[in-house]
Design a protein around this motif. Structure first.
Motif, PDB file in Angstrom:
ATOM      1  N   SER A  12      14.428  35.734 -10.737  1.00 18.35           N
ATOM      2  CA  SER A  12      13.677  36.110 -11.935  1.00 18.35           C
ATOM      3  C   SER A  12      13.574  34.963 -12.930  1.00 18.35           C
ATOM      4  CB  SER A  12      14.329  37.328 -12.595  1.00 18.35           C
ATOM      5  OG  SER A  12      15.681  37.028 -12.956  1.00 18.35           O
ATOM      6  N   ALA A  13      14.630  34.122 -12.996  1.00 20.15           N
ATOM      7  CA  ALA A  13      14.581  32.978 -13.914  1.00 20.15           C
ATOM      8  C   ALA A  13      13.489  31.986 -13.508  1.00 20.15           C
ATOM      9  CB  ALA A  13      15.941  32.288 -13.973  1.00 20.15           C
ATOM     10  N   ARG A  59      10.916  32.785 -11.648  1.00 19.14           N
ATOM     11  CA  ARG A  59       9.633  33.467 -11.798  1.00 19.14           C
ATOM     12  C   ARG A  59       9.157  33.385 -13.248  1.00 19.14           C
ATOM     13  NH1 ARG A  59      11.086  38.173  -9.998  1.00 19.14           N
ATOM     14  NH2 ARG A  59      10.611  37.695  -7.809  1.00 19.14           N
ATOM     15  N   THR A  60      10.088  33.479 -14.187  1.00 17.66           N
ATOM     16  CA  THR A  60       9.697  33.339 -15.599  1.00 17.66           C
ATOM     17  C   THR A  60       9.110  31.967 -15.876  1.00 17.66           C
ATOM     18  OG1 THR A  60      11.418  34.902 -16.267  1.00 17.66           O
ATOM     19  CG2 THR A  60      10.535  33.442 -17.960  1.00 17.66           C
ATOM     20  N   GLN A  61       9.701  30.931 -15.309  1.00 16.63           N
ATOM     21  CA  GLN A  61       9.169  29.577 -15.487  1.00 16.63           C
ATOM     22  C   GLN A  61       7.780  29.440 -14.860  1.00 16.63           C
ATOM     23  OE1 GLN A  61      12.005  26.739 -14.009  1.00 16.63           O
ATOM     24  NE2 GLN A  61      13.634  27.385 -15.416  1.00 16.63           N
ATOM     25  N   PHE A  94       5.574  31.867 -14.518  1.00 14.67           N
ATOM     26  CA  PHE A  94       4.625  32.541 -15.404  1.00 14.67           C
ATOM     27  C   PHE A  94       4.306  31.692 -16.630  1.00 14.67           C
ATOM     28  CE2 PHE A  94       6.025  36.936 -13.724  1.00 14.67           C
ATOM     29  CZ  PHE A  94       5.136  36.804 -12.656  1.00 14.67           C
ATOM     30  N   LEU A  95       5.318  31.008 -17.185  1.00 17.16           N
ATOM     31  CA  LEU A  95       5.066  30.134 -18.320  1.00 17.16           C
ATOM     32  C   LEU A  95       4.132  28.983 -17.936  1.00 17.16           C
ATOM     33  CD1 LEU A  95       8.617  29.969 -19.969  1.00 17.16           C
ATOM     34  CD2 LEU A  95       6.598  31.216 -20.793  1.00 17.16           C
TER      35      LEU A  95
END
Length: 452
Positions: free
Chosen positions: A134-135, A137-139, A141-142
């Motif tokens: 998830s970490a 994946r967050t990057q 998306f950013l």
């Protein structure tokens, strides 16, 4: 047109953004996941070099901080967790790493990297690092959000550039359309402004040339009636006076010369009509009529025609016949019409005696018509159609017509002096005409012409 240009430009920008953004988005995702795996692997290797072979006998193991990894743990060959954090029993990545290879997998929502710890060519343990998917994946998306922002910015810039180009392309066409509407409304002086775009500039120039040609054609058509009425008025008046004088005679013997004079006036009227018709239908530049009359004969006829009219006003007309070249011919009809206009102008607006003289300029003849009056008028407006000299109520057509007739001969009509008033008609004479006249003069002793 502006909306069409903007739509085409925006479509092109969108296609370019799609073709570039999709591969770039996939590259961002792949690079972020690869970077995270490299980080986990570096952490595992840094921890593996700190593992002592004696850890199996109870020697404590000091593992470094996990850093970018969420979990960092040491597993023995069992495989059981001996130090650090992680599942108590080694997973598939740990079991694969016990075979002496670095294992990279994704398990339970985590990215896992397992590095073997070797001693004496034997695997004595495995260092396992893991971080949450998830970490990463967050990057991702950013990164995609930043890519989307750049795409929106590029699209906005593309729209602004497209609108600017649409205005640049549409403005000259709109200007051309506006001028066409003005021409349709009757404004023949409207001209399209040149454009910085070569194709549109060529269209504007062609439009202006076409409009100029149409204006000249319409000007010739409009001027024909006024030219004809002006030039026919004086001969018709003279013819009327001659016929009235003939009708008042009672003796038939005295009537015959008067009728002959009426016939001559009618002939001059015929020539006047021909010249006005020729000028009205002459192309640009007009063709010069053939030389058909000697200068001396032309001046004699001019003196015969105008001498009596000036005498009626108590004025004197002098034609310098004795100074004229006898071997040069000029277009008799047009030159006679021009001299008639200038003499009529001198009779109506001039003073004192009037003198007509001819000067040979070796390539042209200069007909000077001078009176004793003073012309107080701006020379630039003298030949403008509709502008009359003085306050005599004239139509302002004669001098403009005479100027056009002179131009149709390839010559010019000029005001060369204002005190005393002097008009000069320049009529070009081709050199071969002079040679032909000299040859004719040389055969004047009665010798036959060899070409006859």
């Amino acid at each position: 047109m502006r909306q069409r240009v903007v739509r085409v430009a925006v479509t092109a920008v969108l296609v370019a953004l799609i073709l570039l953004a999709i591969p770039l988005a996939l590259a961002i995702r792949s690079s972020l996941y690869a970077h995270q795996r490299d980080t986990l692997e570096r952490s595992a290797l840094a921890a593996a070099v700190r593992v002592s072979p004696d850890y199996t006998t109870g020697d404590p193991v000091e593992l470094p901080s996990p850093g970018g990894a969420g979990h960092l743990g040491l597993y023995d060959p069992a495989p059981r967790l001996r130090a650090g954090s992680g599942p108590r029993t080694g997973d598939a990545a740990v079991r694969r790493s016990l075979g002496g290879v670095i294992a990279r997998t994704r398990s339970g929502g985590e990215l896992v990297v397992a590095v073997p710890v070797s001693h004496d060519e034997k695997v004595i343990g495995v260092v396992r690092t893991a971080s949450a998917v998830s970490a990463v994946r967050t990057q991702v998306f950013l990164g995609w959000a930043a890519l989307l922002g750049a795409a929106v910015l590029a699209l906005a810039v593309g729209v602004l550039v497209a609108r600017h180009q649409a205005r640049a392309l549409a403005r000259p066409l709109e200007d051309l359309s506006r001028h066409c509407r003005a021409v349709t409304a009757g404004d023949l002086n409207a001209r399209a402004a040149p454009s910085a775009i070569a194709e549109i500039r060529q269209v504007a120039l062609t439009h202006n040339d076409m409009l100029h040609s149409l204006s000249e054609l319409l000007r010739h058509e409009r001027n024909f009636t006024s030219n004809a009425s002006h030039q026919l008025r004086t001969p018709l008046t003279g013819l009327q006076l001659i016929l009235e004088a003939g009708l008042s005679q009672e003796d038939d013997g005295r009537l015959r010369p008067v009728l002959r004079e009426a016939l001559a006036a009618t002939t001059r009227l015929h020539h006047t009509v021909e010249e006005v018709l020729r000028l009205a239908g002459s192309p640009l530049p007009p063709n010069r009529p053939a030389s058909d009359r000697p200068v001396a004969a032309l001046l004699e006829e001019t003196d015969e025609l105008w001498h009596g009219l000036f005498a009626q006003d108590g004025r004197r007309l002098e034609c310098g016949v004795q100074d004229t070249p006898a071997d040069v011919r000029v277009p008799g009809g047009p030159v006679a019409e021009i001299l008639g206009v200038v003499l009529d102008n001198a009779r109506a607006h001039g003073r004192g005696s009037v003198r007509v003289s001819v000067r040979d300029l070796a390539g042209a003849l200069a007909f000077d018509v001078a009176d004793e009056g003073v012309l107080d008028i701006e020379p630039g407006r003298l030949f403008d159609r509709g502008h009359s000299v003085g306050d005599s109520g004239g139509t302002g057509i004669g001098l403009a017509l005479a100027r056009d007739l002179a131009a149709s001969l390839g010559g010019r009509l000029l005001l060369t002096n204002t005190d005393p008033t002097t008009f000069t008609l320049l009529v070009p004479v081709r050199q071969e005409e002079r040679h032909d006249e000299h040859d004719a003069a040389g055969r004047g002793d009665g010798a036959p012409d060899p070409d006859a």
